[in-house]
Design a protein around this motif. Structure first.
Motif, PDB file in Angstrom:
ATOM      1  N   TRP A  36      13.025 -47.391  58.376  1.00 11.59           N
ATOM      2  CA  TRP A  36      11.779 -48.117  58.630  1.00 11.59           C
ATOM      3  C   TRP A  36      10.619 -47.323  58.042  1.00 11.59           C
ATOM      4  O   TRP A  36      10.596 -46.095  58.126  1.00 11.59           O
ATOM      5  CB  TRP A  36      11.560 -48.331  60.124  1.00 11.59           C
ATOM      6  CG  TRP A  36      12.612 -49.157  60.772  1.00 11.59           C
ATOM      7  CD1 TRP A  36      13.491 -48.756  61.723  1.00 11.59           C
ATOM      8  CD2 TRP A  36      12.901 -50.528  60.512  1.00 11.59           C
ATOM      9  NE1 TRP A  36      14.323 -49.786  62.074  1.00 11.59           N
ATOM     10  CE2 TRP A  36      13.978 -50.897  61.338  1.00 11.59           C
ATOM     11  CE3 TRP A  36      12.376 -51.496  59.656  1.00 11.59           C
ATOM     12  CZ2 TRP A  36      14.536 -52.166  61.355  1.00 11.59           C
ATOM     13  CZ3 TRP A  36      12.932 -52.777  59.670  1.00 11.59           C
ATOM     14  CH2 TRP A  36      13.998 -53.097  60.509  1.00 11.59           C
ATOM     15  N   TRP A  75       4.987 -53.277  63.773  1.00 10.88           N
ATOM     16  CA  TRP A  75       3.786 -52.487  63.477  1.00 10.88           C
ATOM     17  C   TRP A  75       2.554 -53.215  64.030  1.00 10.88           C
ATOM     18  O   TRP A  75       2.435 -54.435  63.903  1.00 10.88           O
ATOM     19  CB  TRP A  75       3.590 -52.333  61.968  1.00 10.88           C
ATOM     20  CG  TRP A  75       4.536 -51.396  61.312  1.00 10.88           C
ATOM     21  CD1 TRP A  75       4.300 -50.093  60.984  1.00 10.88           C
ATOM     22  CD2 TRP A  75       5.862 -51.679  60.863  1.00 10.88           C
ATOM     23  NE1 TRP A  75       5.402 -49.536  60.373  1.00 10.88           N
ATOM     24  CE2 TRP A  75       6.384 -50.482  60.284  1.00 10.88           C
ATOM     25  CE3 TRP A  75       6.688 -52.797  60.902  1.00 10.88           C
ATOM     26  CZ2 TRP A  75       7.660 -50.413  59.758  1.00 10.88           C
ATOM     27  CZ3 TRP A  75       7.954 -52.714  60.379  1.00 10.88           C
ATOM     28  CH2 TRP A  75       8.441 -51.531  59.815  1.00 10.88           C
ATOM     29  N   ARG A 108       2.962 -56.480  61.316  1.00  5.55           N
ATOM     30  CA  ARG A 108       4.188 -56.995  60.692  1.00  5.55           C
ATOM     31  C   ARG A 108       5.402 -56.586  61.509  1.00  5.55           C
ATOM     32  O   ARG A 108       5.325 -55.690  62.359  1.00  5.55           O
ATOM     33  CB  ARG A 108       4.321 -56.514  59.251  1.00  5.55           C
ATOM     34  CG  ARG A 108       4.354 -55.022  59.145  1.00  5.55           C
ATOM     35  CD  ARG A 108       4.235 -54.591  57.697  1.00  5.55           C
ATOM     36  NE  ARG A 108       4.075 -53.135  57.666  1.00  5.55           N
ATOM     37  CZ  ARG A 108       4.794 -52.335  56.889  1.00  5.55           C
ATOM     38  NH1 ARG A 108       5.685 -52.832  56.071  1.00  5.55           N
ATOM     39  NH2 ARG A 108       4.608 -51.041  56.911  1.00  5.55           N
ATOM     40  N   MET A 109       6.511 -57.277  61.197  1.00  7.06           N
ATOM     41  CA  MET A 109       7.767 -57.010  61.917  1.00  7.06           C
ATOM     42  C   MET A 109       8.811 -56.527  60.929  1.00  7.06           C
ATOM     43  O   MET A 109       8.852 -57.001  59.793  1.00  7.06           O
ATOM     44  CB  MET A 109       8.295 -58.309  62.528  1.00  7.06           C
ATOM     45  CG  MET A 109       7.463 -58.830  63.671  1.00  7.06           C
ATOM     46  SD  MET A 109       8.319 -58.542  65.204  1.00  7.06           S
ATOM     47  CE  MET A 109       9.821 -59.454  64.948  1.00  7.06           C
ATOM     48  N   GLY A 110       9.654 -55.665  61.373  1.00  8.59           N
ATOM     49  CA  GLY A 110      10.746 -55.243  60.510  1.00  8.59           C
ATOM     50  C   GLY A 110      11.796 -56.347  60.420  1.00  8.59           C
ATOM     51  O   GLY A 110      11.929 -57.171  61.308  1.00  8.59           O
ATOM     52  N   LYS A 111      12.493 -56.381  59.299  1.00 10.53           N
ATOM     53  CA  LYS A 111      13.534 -57.391  59.144  1.00 10.53           C
ATOM     54  C   LYS A 111      14.728 -56.746  58.436  1.00 10.53           C
ATOM     55  O   LYS A 111      14.526 -56.009  57.473  1.00 10.53           O
ATOM     56  CB  LYS A 111      13.014 -58.561  58.332  1.00 10.53           C
ATOM     57  CG  LYS A 111      13.871 -59.805  58.415  1.00 10.53           C
ATOM     58  CD  LYS A 111      13.226 -60.977  57.700  1.00 10.53           C
ATOM     59  CE  LYS A 111      13.580 -60.964  56.222  1.00 10.53           C
ATOM     60  NZ  LYS A 111      13.191 -62.175  55.515  1.00 10.53           N
TER      61      LYS A 111
ATOM     62  N   HIS B 548      11.458 -57.718  49.065  1.00 12.08           N
ATOM     63  CA  HIS B 548      11.242 -59.141  49.247  1.00 12.08           C
ATOM     64  C   HIS B 548      12.123 -59.673  50.387  1.00 12.08           C
ATOM     65  O   HIS B 548      11.711 -60.537  51.156  1.00 12.08           O
ATOM     66  CB  HIS B 548      11.580 -59.856  47.937  1.00 12.08           C
ATOM     67  CG  HIS B 548      11.381 -61.329  48.010  1.00 12.08           C
ATOM     68  ND1 HIS B 548      10.141 -61.911  48.115  1.00 12.08           N
ATOM     69  CD2 HIS B 548      12.280 -62.352  48.004  1.00 12.08           C
ATOM     70  CE1 HIS B 548      10.278 -63.228  48.169  1.00 12.08           C
ATOM     71  NE2 HIS B 548      11.565 -63.514  48.117  1.00 12.08           N
ATOM     72  N   ARG B 549      13.289 -59.134  50.458  1.00 12.13           N
ATOM     73  CA  ARG B 549      14.224 -59.622  51.484  1.00 12.13           C
ATOM     74  C   ARG B 549      13.986 -58.993  52.849  1.00 12.13           C
ATOM     75  O   ARG B 549      14.236 -59.599  53.872  1.00 12.13           O
ATOM     76  CB  ARG B 549      15.672 -59.319  51.063  1.00 12.13           C
ATOM     77  CG  ARG B 549      16.174 -60.151  49.936  1.00 12.13           C
ATOM     78  CD  ARG B 549      17.647 -59.866  49.707  1.00 12.13           C
ATOM     79  NE  ARG B 549      18.437 -60.198  50.884  1.00 12.13           N
ATOM     80  CZ  ARG B 549      18.877 -61.420  51.152  1.00 12.13           C
ATOM     81  NH1 ARG B 549      18.597 -62.413  50.344  1.00 12.13           N
ATOM     82  NH2 ARG B 549      19.603 -61.636  52.226  1.00 12.13           N
ATOM     83  N   PHE B 550      13.589 -57.747  52.869  1.00 13.87           N
ATOM     84  CA  PHE B 550      13.444 -57.040  54.142  1.00 13.87           C
ATOM     85  C   PHE B 550      12.021 -56.564  54.320  1.00 13.87           C
ATOM     86  O   PHE B 550      11.373 -56.173  53.367  1.00 13.87           O
ATOM     87  CB  PHE B 550      14.393 -55.845  54.221  1.00 13.87           C
ATOM     88  CG  PHE B 550      15.830 -56.217  54.128  1.00 13.87           C
ATOM     89  CD1 PHE B 550      16.490 -56.753  55.227  1.00 13.87           C
ATOM     90  CD2 PHE B 550      16.531 -56.052  52.952  1.00 13.87           C
ATOM     91  CE1 PHE B 550      17.816 -57.109  55.137  1.00 13.87           C
ATOM     92  CE2 PHE B 550      17.852 -56.405  52.856  1.00 13.87           C
ATOM     93  CZ  PHE B 550      18.496 -56.938  53.953  1.00 13.87           C
ATOM     94  N   ASN B 551      11.611 -56.572  55.536  1.00 14.99           N
ATOM     95  CA  ASN B 551      10.242 -56.225  55.864  1.00 14.99           C
ATOM     96  C   ASN B 551      10.185 -54.826  56.462  1.00 14.99           C
ATOM     97  O   ASN B 551      11.013 -54.476  57.283  1.00 14.99           O
ATOM     98  CB  ASN B 551       9.749 -57.224  56.913  1.00 14.99           C
ATOM     99  CG  ASN B 551       8.391 -57.723  56.550  1.00 14.99           C
ATOM    100  OD1 ASN B 551       7.690 -57.107  55.743  1.00 14.99           O
ATOM    101  ND2 ASN B 551       8.006 -58.837  57.121  1.00 14.99           N
TER     102      ASN B 551
END
Lengths: 111, 745
Positions: A36, A75, A108-111, B548-551
Motif C-alpha cells: 500500500w 486514505w 481514496r480506497m485501496g483496491k 489503473h487496475r488497483f488503487n
C-alpha cells in the motif's frame, strides 16, 4: 596486450559480416512487490501492519482467509491511512482522524 | 397306581427301595419296571397318610450312603498305597455316576420336600440366622457330601501325596505309576464333589490339593532354575524357561482344573524369571546391541508377565536407538548432507519401528521409546548443546531438493512417497518455526525462479504441514501460492491490454507481483539500479496498467530476482543465455562498445559495489567477458569474448545465483529468535488478559502449552518476555507476592 588487439580486429570483422544486433533481449521475467502506498506501515488503530489484515479480520476469517486481501486500506483527505475495517468502526464514535483530529473524509480506497 | 395319599408300610417299602439303591449306586442292572416302582414308592412315602414319611426316608437313605461309602473306603485301601489312586478313581467314577441316578430316583423327594425347605441363594451367600447342621440336602448333593466326609476326609492327604509324586514322575519323564486318567479324575473329584456348592465351590480343591501342588511346583521351579543357571547363558536359559512354561501349562491342562493354569504359569514366572532378573538383565545390553531378534522376543515374552520388569529393556532399547540414530547422522559431509541426514534417519526410524512391531508386538512402551529416541536424535545439539540444531534446516533442504526440477531419475510417486516420509521426521522437530523459515525461503526461491517441479506436489506438501501444525503455520506459504496464481491472471490481462492498445514491448514480458510481507525476501535488498532502456517501456506500461487496475498500491521492482533471456549475436553460433537482470544490463552495455572499465559500467548502471562485482565476476568466470587483471578493480578493463563457444546453444549463467551462505543461515536463525519473543509476548498478554491474575508457574505452563506446536521455548526466554512486558507495563507483580502477576488494562 597483443592478444587484446587481435581480438579487436576479430571484433571488427564480425561487425562487418553481420549487421545483426549483438544482443537481442528475448524475454524478461520480472519480479515486483506491491504494498500500500502509505506513509506509515502500521495502522494506528489496531497496530497491525497495513499489509496484513487487521486484527479483527485475522481473528475472524482464519478459515477461508487464503491470502485474499479483503481488508483494504483507506486514505483520508489528511493523507493518513488505516485499515478500512478499523476506520469504519472508529468513525461511528468520532468522525475525526485519530492522528491529526481533522474532520474525516475519505480521499481514496485501496483496491 | 393311584396318586392318592394312602397308608404305607415304611419298613417294607424301604426294604425294596434299599435293594434298588444298591443296584443304582453300584451301576448294577436295574430293570425299567423296578425303577418305575421305586420311583412311585418314593412318592408314596412322601405323601403317606396320615403322616408323610419323607424325613424318615431321607434319614434312612443318608445312613445307607454313609455305610456304603465306609464299605468302599475299605475296598479302596485293600490293595495298599500303590493302588490307592487307581482304586479311589475306580470307585469314585462308579459312585459319582451312581449318585446322579440316585438323584433322579428321588426326584419327587428332591423337588417337593427338600427344595421347599432349602435356603435361598441370598441366605447361602450371606449366611442365615439358623444355618444349623440339620439342613436337608437333595439326594445327589447328599451323596457327594457323604463321599467327601466318608472318603476324602480320611484319605485326602494320602491321595495328595501320591498325586504329587505322580506329577513329579511326569516332570522327570518317568513312567507314571497310575494312568493319567486316574490322576486327573482323582484331582478333579475334589472339584466335582463340591460342584453343587454355590459358595466357594473350589475351596476343597484349592486347600487340599492346589496349595500343596503349587508349593511343590515352586520348589521344583527353583531347583530347575538353579540347574539352568549353571550354564550361565542367558539365551539358552530363556529358551529353556519358555519351553518349561509351555510344558507346565501343558501338564496343568492335562491334570488340573482350568482355574489353576494361570497360577501355575505365574509361579513358574516368579521363580524362573522374576527371581533372576539381574541375570537376565546382564545380557540385555548385548542382546539389544546385537539386535538378536529371537533373544529379544524371548526376553519380551518372559518379562511381560512380571510387573515393572520391562523398564530396563525399554530403556536399553531407547539408548540403542539413540546411539544408532546419532551414528547415522553424525559426521555427515559433502554436498548431500541434507539427503543423507533425512534418509539415514528414516532408515533408522523404519528399521526400529519394524523391529518393535515384530519383536515387541508394537508394545506401547517400546513405541514410546522410539518416539523419545527420535526426538532426542533429531533435536540433538552437537558439542554439548553449543551448536544450533541443524535438523530443521536440513529437512527443509531435503524437501527443497525433492520439489525442485531435475530431481534426477526419481518418479513422481517416489517423490510423493519421500515427501510423505519426511513428515515423520518433521513431527519430531522441536523448532518447527525454524523449519518454517527455511522452508518458506526455499519455497520462495523455487516459485520465483520457476524451479518448481509440480505445483500439485507443492500444494500437497503444504497441506501436510498444515495438517501437522495447523493453519497459522502455513498461512504465509498459502499466500505465496496465491500470489502465483494471481500473477498468472495478471499477465494474461496485461497481454490483452497491450493488444487492445496495439502496444509492442519488443520483448516477451512476464511478471510476478508479490504481496509485501508474505514473502521472506527481506526489505534491505532493494538496490539502486538504472534500468537498461530496452526495458523501460515494459516497466512503464506495466506500472500504468497496474495502477489503473488497483488503487493505492505501489510497486517495487525486485531486479535482483528478475531473469532475462538474451540472444547473443556476436559469436560464430547464435546462443540464447539466461541471465539475471544485472548481468544482462552489464552485457547490454557492450552493444555499442568493445571495452569498458569496471568503474564506467558501475557508474552507468548505478549498481552498488557488492552487486556489481558479484555479477561481473560471474560473467568473467563464464568466459563471456575477458578481464585484463586477475582480480576485478575499478580500473580493470572488461571486453567481450568474441571466441566464446559452448556445446549447448541454450544455457544459463549460474555462478551468480546466490548460494545459501552461512550468513543467510545465521540471519534466518536470528529472525526466528525475534519472532519467538514476539510470539511469547503476545501469548503472555493473551493469557493474562483472560486470567487477570496468575501464578508464575501456571503462566509458564500455559505459555509453554500454547507455543509447543511450533517450538519449545526455554523457561529463560519466557521469563525474559515476562520481564519486558512488566517494563512495558502490560502486566505487573501483585502486591502480596512476587510469584504472581496481574494484567494491567
Amino acid at each position: 596486450m597483443s592478444e587484446n588487439s587481435r581480438m579487436d580486429e576479430n571484433d571488427n570483422d564480425k561487425k562487418e559480416v553481420s549487421q545483426e544486433k549483438m544482443f537481442t533481449l528475448k524475454k524478461w521475467n520480472a519480479v515486483a512487490m506491491w504494498s500500500w502506498d502509505v506513509e506509515c506501515d502500521t495502522c494506528a488503530i489496531c497496530r497491525v501492519q497495513v499489509m496484513d489484515a487487521c486484527l479483527r479480520c485475522q481473528a475472524e476469517s482464519k478459515k477461508d482467509f487464503y491470502g485474499k486481501q479483503d481488508c483494504v486500506v483507506v486514505w483520508g483527505e489528511c493523507n493518513h491511512s488505516f485499515h478500512y475495517c478499523c476506520m469504519s468502526l472508529w468513525v461511528k464514535q468520532n468522525n475525526r482522524c485519530p492522528l491529526c483530529q481533522q474532520e474525516w473524509s475519505i480521499q481514496r480506497m485501496g483496491k | 397306581m393311584s396318586l392318592k395319599p394312602r397308608k404305607v408300610d415304611f419298613a417294607a417299602t424301604w426294604g425294596a427301595i434299599r435293594d434298588t439303591i444298591r443296584g443304582v449306586i453300584t451301576l448294577d442292572h436295574v430293570p425299567r419296571s423296578v425303577w418305575n416302582d421305586r420311583f412311585s414308592d418314593v412318592y408314596s412315602l412322601c405323601v403317606a397318610h396320615p403322616e408323610p414319611m419323607a424325613d424318615r426316608l431321607y434319614a434312612e437313605t443318608k445312613q445307607y450312603l454313609i455305610d456304603h461309602v465306609a464299605r468302599l473306603l475299605n475296598k479302596v485301601q485293600e490293595d495298599g498305597e500303590a493302588h490307592l489312586v487307581k482304586n479311589y478313581f475306580t470307585y469314585w467314577s462308579q459312585y459319582s455316576v451312581g449318585s446322579q441316578y440316585l438323584h433322579s430316583l428321588y426326584l419327587y423327594l428332591n423337588q417337593q420336600h427338600i427344595r421347599t425347605h432349602k435356603m435361598s441363594d441370598a441366605e447361602i451367600i450371606y449366611g442365615s440366622p439358623d444355618s444349623s447342621g440339620g439342613e436337608q440336602m437333595e439326594i445327589g448333593e447328599l451323596a457327594l457330601e457323604v463321599w467327601q466326609s466318608g472318603m476324602i476326609a480320611p484319605l485326602g492327604l494320602r491321595l495328595v501325596k501320591l498325586l504329587l509324586e505322580a506329577i513329579d514322575a511326569d516332570r522327570a519323564q518317568k513312567t507314571l505309576p497310575v494312568s493319567i486318567e486316574a490322576i486327573r479324575g482323582t484331582i478333579l473329584s475334589f472339584v466335582e464333589v463340591q460342584g453343587y456348592k454355590k459358595k466357594a465351590p473350589l475351596q476343597l480343591y484349592q486347600e487340599l490339593f492346589e496349595e500343596p501342588f503349587l508349593n511343590a511346583s515352586g520348589e521344583h521351579f527353583k531347583h530347575d532354575a538353579a540347574r539352568l543357571l549353571q550354564e550361565r547363558d542367558v539365551s539358552l536359559y530363556m529358551e529353556k524357561v519358555k519351553v518349561k512354561i509351555e510344558e507346565e501349562l501343558f501338564r496343568a491342562r492335562r491334570f488340573l482344573h482350568s482355574s489353576s493354569l494361570a497360577k501355575v504359569s505365574q509361579r513358574c514366572e516368579t521363580h524362573m524369571v522374576a527371581e533372576h532378573l539381574e541375570f537376565l538383565y546382564s545380557e540385555c545390553m548385548n542382546m539389544v546391541r546385537g539386535e538378536r531378534r529371537r533373544d529379544l522376543s524371548n526376553m519380551y515374552d518372559l518379562l511381560k508377565s512380571v510387573q515393572n520388569a520391562m523398564q530396563i529393556l525399554v530403556e536399553t532399547v531407547l539408548e540403542h536407538i539413540k546411539t544408532q540414530g546419532l551414528t547415522a547422522v553424525g559426521n555427515l559431509q559433502g554436498e548431500n548432507v541434507h539427503i543423507n541426514f533425512v534418509e539415514n534417519l528414516l532408515t533408522v526410524y523404519n528399521k526400529y519401528k519394524q523391529l518393535i512391531q515384530e519383536v515387541f508386538k508394537s508394545d506401547q512402551n517400546f513405541m514410546g521409546a522410539l518416539d523419545k529416541a527420535c526426538n532426542y536424535v533429531i533435536n540433538h545439539r552437537p558439542n554439548g548443546g553449543k551448536c544450533p540444531c541443524r535438523s530443521p534446516e536440513l529437512l527443509a533442504k531435503y524437501c527443497d531438493t525433492l520439489l525442485k526440477k531435475s530431481s534426477k531419475g526419481i518418479s513422481e510417486s517416489e517423490i510423493e512417497e519421500k515427501l510423505a516420509q519426511s513428515i515423520t521426521i518433521f513431527k519430531y522437530i522441536d523448532d518447527k518455526d525454524v523449519f518454517q523459515k527455511f522452508y518458506s525461503r526455499m519455497l520462495a526461491k523455487r516459485l520465483i525462479h520457476q524451479q518448481t517441479q509440480s505445483m500439485d506436489a507443492e500444494e500437497t506438501m503444504i497441506n501436510r504441514l498444515k495438517q501437522a501444525c495447523g493453519y497459522e503455520f502455513t498461512s504465509k506459504l498459502h499466500r505465496m501460492f496465491t500470489d502465483m496464481s494471481v500473477s498468472a491472471d495478471l499477465n494474461n490481462k496485461f497481454q490483452v491490454y497491450l493488444k487492445q492498445d496495439n502496444i509492442d514491448l519488443g520483448i516477451n514480458f512476464g511478471i510476478y507481483v508479490l504481496q509485501a510481507g508474505a514473502w521472506p525476501l527481506g526489505q534491505a535488498i532493494v538496490t539502486p539500479f538504472s534500468l537498461p532502456q530496452q526495458l523501460e517501456k515494459s516497466v512503464q506500461m506495466f506500472e500504468s496498467f497496474y495502477h489503473h487496475r488497483f488503487n493505492g498500491r505501489k510497486l517495487t521492482w525486485l531486479h535482483h530476482l528478475c531473469q532475462a533471456e538474451l540472444r547473443l549475436g556476436h559469436l560464430k553460433k547464435s546462443y540464447v543465455v539466461t541471465v539475471q537482470t544485472f548481468q544482462m544490463a552489464i552485457l547490454l552495455l557492450f552493444e555499442s562498445t568493445n571495452s569498458l572499465t569496471c568503474k564506467e559500467i558501475r557508474d552507468t548502471l548505478q549498481l552498488n559495489t557488492e552487486h556489481f562485482y558479484r555479477h561481473a565476476i560471474s560473467l568473467v568466470e563464464s568466459k563471456l567477458l575477458w578481464a585484463d587483471t586477475e582480480e576485478l578493480k575499478e580500473t580493470t578493463v572488461l571486453r567481450l569474448n568474441m571466441d566464446y563457444s559452448n556445446k549447448r546453444t541454450k544455457f544459463r549463467i549460474t555462478a551468480a545465483v546466490q548460494k545459501e551462505s552461512q550468513q543467510e543461515v545465521e540471519q534466518t536463525i536470528n529472525s526466528v529468535e525475534e519472532d519467538r519473543k514476539m510470539y511469547l509476548q503476545a501469548a503472555i498478554v493473551r493469557i493474562m488478559k483472560s486470567r487477570k491474575v496468575l501464578k508464575h508457574n501456571a503462566l509458564i505452563q500455559e505459555v509453554y502449552a500454547q507455543s509447543k506446536v511450533s517450538f519449545a521455548p526455554s523457561v529463560q526466554l519466557i521469563k525474559k518476555c515476562i520481564e519486558s512486558l512488566i517494563d512495558k507495563q502490560y502486566i505487573e507483580r501483585t502486591a502480596h507476592s512476587s510469584e504472581e502477576y496481574s494484567y494491567v488494562a
